[in-house]
Design an enzyme around this catalytic site. Structure first.
Site: not given
Lengths: 408, 408
Positions: A156, A182, A193, A280, A403, A408
């Site tokens: 993702t 992933k 996890t 991230e 994040n 949205s």
């Protein structure tokens, strides 16, 4: 997959095919992505399975059903949906998973319980049943794909596809493990996890496969954190087809069992590190080693307190040898610690020993170390023999950018 | 004090002077700041004191000595150093604190134990004794200052000075509390937090003053978090001069004791909210209400898991009603929760009830609510009567900017 690739990315390795394992990818269209989002892996009859799952109590139906069905020990297929985690979707979400299991079981002529489903993506939107049905039908009709394609399709917010492999000799027979994973955010494993899948041609009983996976998990996936947030969908599954032809492994006392367990551990460690490298916003890979604790478990908790501290992570992002923030994190961990016995170092150079800044502390080599991409933090609590290592990444503007504008 | 003022800042209130309390400020020069960095508050003879301190086990000598000396119940002076926390500095740091206590005690002709010292700033650099000595000498020689000047002088990364006040009637006598506080990052209180000081002209025994402060602390300072990091220097002290002339309060049964305790609670809540409003990088003030938990303590822990989740905080920064991340945080809290009884709302509008997204969920009013500066998150666990409220701020690029370049 995101456009900007992590600076810590590594090339996808050359993953061997595993006899009895056939990966395929298709498009279900869960999101407006211009790529495949459904991965289907067919497994030969007789394949055994083991798994570890998130302990987040708000877990998805996929996790609940997987945990239930893992006990019968046999698997014929794996389906991974990307773009929708199907978590917190009540009975509607559960119906979608059961539909997929039935559709694949019908096709293969196997029990529903032998079909394992994972989903990852936004929480709270029921997986659309019509899209899932069409996606699965597509996947059943296409030729097999590469491991790299499968690794890309389960992703993702990941910025690069992740795989790992290892081999072991069992009584003169070479067995191979190939694995994909992933994960990039919402990473703070609690027994399990992310979504990770290991495939081996070794013959292994479900019980011993579970033993090997659980042991490896404790020292690998459970030792990484990106952001202290534990996912509702985390799942790691191991599948063993037995096609290598070794004498089946059923206990740690069998010839070759040690080598196989070591290979499993090696693959899990590689996969866990790859997830951190794709954390991230990550710009640095950080290994935290805690020694001198009253127990290994205590060392692990102190390590996680350091690895989860936003102030430690931002200091390292700023290439600042701010060991005072490490002291703070040790002190808040809730574990036995004595300020006046505590030593802190970076890159193998002590900055403080026994509760005092070193009088002759030379910050130059530490500053040079922190400019690199691989950073180590050493903590000696000076109390006992407990020891642990955990891995994390730094906290940067990239994490906020990713994040604050995801759903949205 | 930082240049860019928090968008959540409020004007400094009109704080009444407290009879028997004289604040002064001076410059010790701990850092190259073009402003005062040492605050001295002289207290009339007979002033009683109570305090709560950090439970971080790597606490500073200031905290250790304060915790020791609070038991004798009397105070004559408070000194606050800004720019250097003097934490993790071993015997050298302790000598610096003892020197300050002796210097002030000599000047006032009081016991050393009646002089309370706090320090805040970088960890791991011993407070320079020569600068401290000169700073204290300067402070003893200057005229008194305003509360606002004192509030500015105790600050470090704060972007605005913070104060609060309340009054109570005790047997026909009006008593007043004036208080100041500093804090912006490394805020995750564990029984006590930050540096906060309450001054009252009420006559209160040390024991009852401690009772009031501890009770207020549990429901105010212990219910806020900016970044989950617990400071090594956190201290809140309350001083009561007795100059208002009320009959001394010594127990909750005394006339006016309830009113006084309520005023203390009110001031502590105001101060705690001000710290969150100045949270590093904050753009939104977030109140998280958890109800339906098995106990108040359980609700509190679930509230903190939500308030500390980087994914929840970045979603709110992005004005995204991503209630799935709230579900995730509830699930990882380690507290009793049942996914299928869980309800989540923002701004008083439920997005999900009893484990399911609402079919007729209208996101428009929620989106409008999230655009504001004051955001509320409501969670009903549906299990029992336990209830708690915690306060936090969002996680933005500002936090990264401030903390990736603080010490250097």
């Amino acid at each position: 997959m995101s456009d900007a690739i992590s600076p810590l990315a590594t090339p996808f390795p050359d993953l061997p095919a595993i006899a009895g394992v056939t990966p395929r990818i298709a498009r279900a269209g869960y999101k407006n992505w211009g790529r495949c989002d459904l991965t289907y892996v067919e497994l030969a009859e007789g394949t055994t399975v083991a798994g570890v799952f998130t302990r987040n109590v708000c877990c998805s139906s996929e996790v609940e059903l997987g945990r239930q069905n893992i006990v019968q020990g046999q698997a014929r297929a794996l389906i991974v949906n990307a773009g929708n985690s199907n978590a917190f979707t009540g009975y509607r979400g559960r119906e979608a998973v059961e539909q997929i299991m039935a559709q694949v079981a019908d096709h293969l002529g196997c029990a529903k319980e032998q079909v394992f489903v994972s989903s990852t993506g936004v929480i709270g939107v029921p997986l659309p049943k019509d899209k899932a049905r069409e996606g699965v039908a597509n996947a059943l009709a296409v030729p097999s794909c590469s491991w790299e394609d499968a690794a890309r399709t389960i992703s993702t917010t990941d910025t690069f596809p992740k795989g790992a492999t290892a081999t072991a000799m069992i009584g003169g027979v070479k067995v191979t493990i190939s694995a994909i994973i992933k994960g990039s955010g919402m990473i703070a494993p609690d027994m399990a996890t992310m979504l990770g899948y290991l495939f081996t041609d070794a013959a292994v009983t479900p019980g011993f496969l579970q033993e090997c996976l659980s042991a490896a998990n404790t020292r690998t996936f459970s030792c990484i954190t990106v952001d202290s947030d534990t996912s509702t969908s985390d799942t790691v599954l191991a599948f063993a087809t037995g096609h290598a032809g070794n004498a089946p492994l059923s206990s740690v006392d069998d010839a070759g069992a040690d080598a196989f367990a070591a290979a499993m551990h090696d693959v899990c460690r590689q996969l866990a590190h790859l997830v951190v490298r794709d954390g991230e916003g990550a710009s640095k890979f950080i290994a935290v080693t805690v020694s001198g604790a009253v127990s290994d478990e205590s060392a692990h908790r102190v390590g996680l307190a350091i690895a989860n501290s936003p102030l430690v992570k931002t200091a390292i992002a700023g290439e600042d040898a701010n060991w005072g923030r490490v002291v703070m994190a040790v002190g808040k961990a809730g574990e036995p610690a004595d300020r006046d016995k505590l030593s802190i170092g970076f890159g193998g150079v002590w900055a403080a020993r026994d509760g005092l800044p070193l009088a002759d502390y030379d910050e130059a080599p530490v500053a040079a170390h922190l400019k690199g991409q691989d950073v180590t933090v050493e903590v000696d609590l000076g109390l006992g023999e407990g020891r642990a290592q955990v891995w994390t990444c730094d906290l940067t503007h990239g994490y906020i950018s990713i994040n604050a504008d995801y759903r949205s």
